[in-house]
Design an enzyme around this catalytic site. Structure first.
Site, PDB file in Angstrom:
ATOM      1  N   THR A 190      20.629  10.879  -6.693  1.00  0.00           N
ATOM      2  CA  THR A 190      20.387   9.643  -7.440  1.00  0.00           C
ATOM      3  C   THR A 190      19.573   8.694  -6.575  1.00  0.00           C
ATOM      4  O   THR A 190      19.683   8.726  -5.351  1.00  0.00           O
ATOM      5  CB  THR A 190      21.736   9.001  -7.818  1.00  0.00           C
ATOM      6  N   THR A 192      28.973   1.889   5.835  1.00  0.00           N
ATOM      7  CA  THR A 192      27.655   2.288   5.311  1.00  0.00           C
ATOM      8  C   THR A 192      27.167   1.335   4.223  1.00  0.00           C
ATOM      9  O   THR A 192      25.967   1.251   3.988  1.00  0.00           O
ATOM     10  CB  THR A 192      27.671   3.733   4.748  1.00  0.00           C
ATOM     11  N   GLY A 193      28.057   0.637   3.570  1.00  0.00           N
ATOM     12  CA  GLY A 193      27.666  -0.332   2.541  1.00  0.00           C
ATOM     13  C   GLY A 193      27.133  -1.605   3.179  1.00  0.00           C
ATOM     14  O   GLY A 193      27.262  -1.808   4.391  1.00  0.00           O
ATOM     15  N   GLY A 204      28.366  -0.379  -1.613  1.00  0.00           N
ATOM     16  CA  GLY A 204      27.414   0.725  -1.462  1.00  0.00           C
ATOM     17  C   GLY A 204      26.384   0.718  -2.578  1.00  0.00           C
ATOM     18  O   GLY A 204      26.422  -0.121  -3.487  1.00  0.00           O
ATOM     19  N   TYR A 214      31.581  16.472   4.718  1.00  0.00           N
ATOM     20  CA  TYR A 214      31.424  15.799   3.425  1.00  0.00           C
ATOM     21  C   TYR A 214      31.870  16.725   2.282  1.00  0.00           C
ATOM     22  O   TYR A 214      32.700  16.344   1.456  1.00  0.00           O
ATOM     23  CB  TYR A 214      29.964  15.398   3.246  1.00  0.00           C
ATOM     24  N   GLY A 244      47.607   7.138  -5.249  1.00  0.00           N
ATOM     25  CA  GLY A 244      48.931   6.511  -5.194  1.00  0.00           C
ATOM     26  C   GLY A 244      48.936   5.191  -5.944  1.00  0.00           C
ATOM     27  O   GLY A 244      49.867   4.878  -6.702  1.00  0.00           O
ATOM     28  N   LYS A 263      35.198  16.206  -0.151  1.00  0.00           N
ATOM     29  CA  LYS A 263      35.101  15.996  -1.598  1.00  0.00           C
ATOM     30  C   LYS A 263      35.809  17.116  -2.365  1.00  0.00           C
ATOM     31  O   LYS A 263      36.399  16.870  -3.419  1.00  0.00           O
ATOM     32  CB  LYS A 263      33.627  15.911  -2.016  1.00  0.00           C
ATOM     33  N   ARG A 270      17.624   9.748   3.539  1.00  0.00           N
ATOM     34  CA  ARG A 270      17.488  10.681   2.425  1.00  0.00           C
ATOM     35  C   ARG A 270      16.036  10.744   1.952  1.00  0.00           C
ATOM     36  O   ARG A 270      15.216   9.875   2.267  1.00  0.00           O
ATOM     37  CB  ARG A 270      18.439  10.305   1.305  1.00  0.00           C
TER      38      ARG A 270
END
Ligand code: UDP
Length: 318
Positions: free
Chosen positions: A180, A35-36, A10, A150, A107, A154, A191
Site C-alpha cells: 500500500t 516507527t510512527g 503510523g 515480521y 484481552g 503476524k 520501501r
C-alpha cells in the site's frame, strides 16, 4: 462507536483514525512512536472525538470506559535492512508487537466484548508458491529467514486471534494487507515507493533491486482503508485479503514513477535485497468482493498523482 487504534501515528493507523472520525466515531489512538510520527496525527489535536495515549502495546494496556472496537495496527513493517525503522533493526520489538501486543489487544476486546481487527499482511504468504494468493493458501515462510521476525509474528498473531475467537468467542477479524502507498508514508523507511518517489523528485536514477522482474501489486491507501472499515463493520471472522490486484514488475513500477514525475534520470540496477525477497505477489480479492462488496478503484498513475504533493512537501520541494 468508541474505537481504539494501536499504531495510530503510523501510515495506515493515522488514515484509519481520519476515516473513522469522519464516520462519526470516537477514536482513541495509541502509539509509542518507534516507527510512527506525531506529524501524522498533529491535525487531530483539536478534534474532541480524538484522544491519544503514548503507549507500547507490548505492555498491558488499560482504557477507561466502554470500548466497542479495537484495531491492532502497531508494528514496524518495512523490510529494508538499511532502514532504522525497518523490522531488521527492530526485531524483538516487531515480535513483541505481533505477539504480546496482539495478546493485550485481544484481552481488551474480550473484557470489553468489542469487535477486534488484526492488521495482518501478505507477508504471511512468504515467498508464495501459488499465484495469485488466496486466503486458503497457507504460505511459504522460513521461520528463521531474514523476514521471519515480521512474518512469523503476524502468523502467530493470526493464530492467537483465531484462538480467541474459537475458544473465547471474541468477535474477531483479520485483514491481510498487500503493498500500500500514499501520503504519510515514512520517506526513510526504505520501501520501494517512498524510495523511488524521493529519487524521482530529486532527479536521481531509481534503484531497482535485482533485475526488477519481481512483482508486486500496489494499492492506494484510501482504497485500502475503505476495505478495512468495511471489514470492521461486517461480521466476518476469517482472513480477508485487501489490496489492488493490478500486478506489475518492479521495473514497470519504476518506469511508471519516472513517467508520472517526469524524471529523466532513468533506472540503475543494484544488488537484490536478499534471497528471501518474494518473487511474485498479487492478492486474490474474491473474498473481499463477495463478502464486503469491495474492490480497489484508484489506479497507480492516479494514486501517484494524489501522493506526490505530500512527498514534495516532505522534501521541501515547491
Ligand atoms: N525495491 C527496489 N528498489 C527500492 C526499494 C525496493 O527495487 O529502492 C524492490 C524490493 O526488492 C522488492 C519490491 O521493490 O522486490 C517491494 O519492496 P518493498 O520494500 O516496497 O516491500 P515488500 O513488498 O518487499 O514487502
Amino acid at each position: 462507536m468508541r474505537i481504539v487504534i494501536t499504531g495510530a501515528a503510523g501510515f495506515l493507523g493515522s488514515h484509519l483514525c481520519d476515516h473513522l472520525l469522519d464516520d462519526g466515531h470516537e477514536v482513541i489512538g495509541m502509539d509509542n512512536f518507534i516507527t510512527g510520527s506525531p506529524d501524522n496525527i498533529a491535525h487531530l489535536a483539536t478534534n474532541e472525538k480524538f484522544s491519544f495515549y503514548k503507549r507500547d502495546v507490548s505492555n498491558y494496556i488499560f482504557v477507561p470506559g466502554k470500548v466497542d472496537a479495537i484495531l491492532h495496527f502497531a508494528s514496524p513493517a518495512s523490510p529494508n535492512p538499511q532502514s532504522r525503522s525497518g523490522y531488521f533493526n527492530l526485531p524483538i520489538q516487531t515480535m513483541k508487537a505481533g505477539a504480546l501486543g496482539t495478546h493485550n489487544c485481544l484481552g481488551l476486546a474480550r473484557i470489553q466484548n468489542a469487535r477486534f481487527l488484526l492488521a495482518s499482511t501478505s507477508e504471511i504468504y512468504g515467498d508464495p508458491e501459488v499465484h495469485p494468493q488466496a486466503e486458503s493458501y497457507p504460505g511459504n515462510v522460513d521461520p528463521i529467514g531474514t523476514r521471519a521476525v515480521y512474518d512469523e509474528a503476524k502468523r502467530f498473531a493470526e493464530s492467537l486471534t483465531m484462538a480467541y475467537h474459537r475458544f473465547h468467542n471474541v468477535n474477531t477479524s483479520i485483514v491481510r494487507i498487500f503493498n500500500t502507498y500514499g501520503p504519510r508514508m515514512d520517506l526513510e523507511d526504505g520501501r520501494a515507493l517512498p524510495n523511488m518517489i524521493k529519487q524521482a523528485l530529486l532527479g536521481q536514477p531509481l534503484t531497482v533491486y535485482g533485475d526488477g522482474s519481481q512483482t508486486r501489486s500496489f494499492c492506494f491507501v484510501d482504497d485500502l482503508v475503505d476495505g478495512i472499515v468495511k471489514l470492521l463493520y461486517s461480521d466476518e471472522h476469517y482472513p480477508v485479503n485487501i489490496g489492488n490486484p493490478n500486478e506489475m514488475s518492479i521495473l514497470q513500477f519504476a518506469e511508471t514513477i519516472n513517467m508520472v514525475t517526469g524524471n529523466t534520470a532513468g533506472i540503475i540496477y543494484v544488488d537484490a535485497r536478499s534471497a528471501r525477497d518474494p518473487q511474485r505477489r498479487q492478492p486474490d480479492i474474491t473474498r473481499a468482493k463477495t463478502i464486503l462488496n469491495w474492490e480497489s478503484k484508484v489506479n497507480l498513475e492516479e494514486g501517484l498523482r494524489f501522493s506526490i504533493p505530500y512527498f514534495k512537501q516532505k522534501l521541501g520541494i515547491a
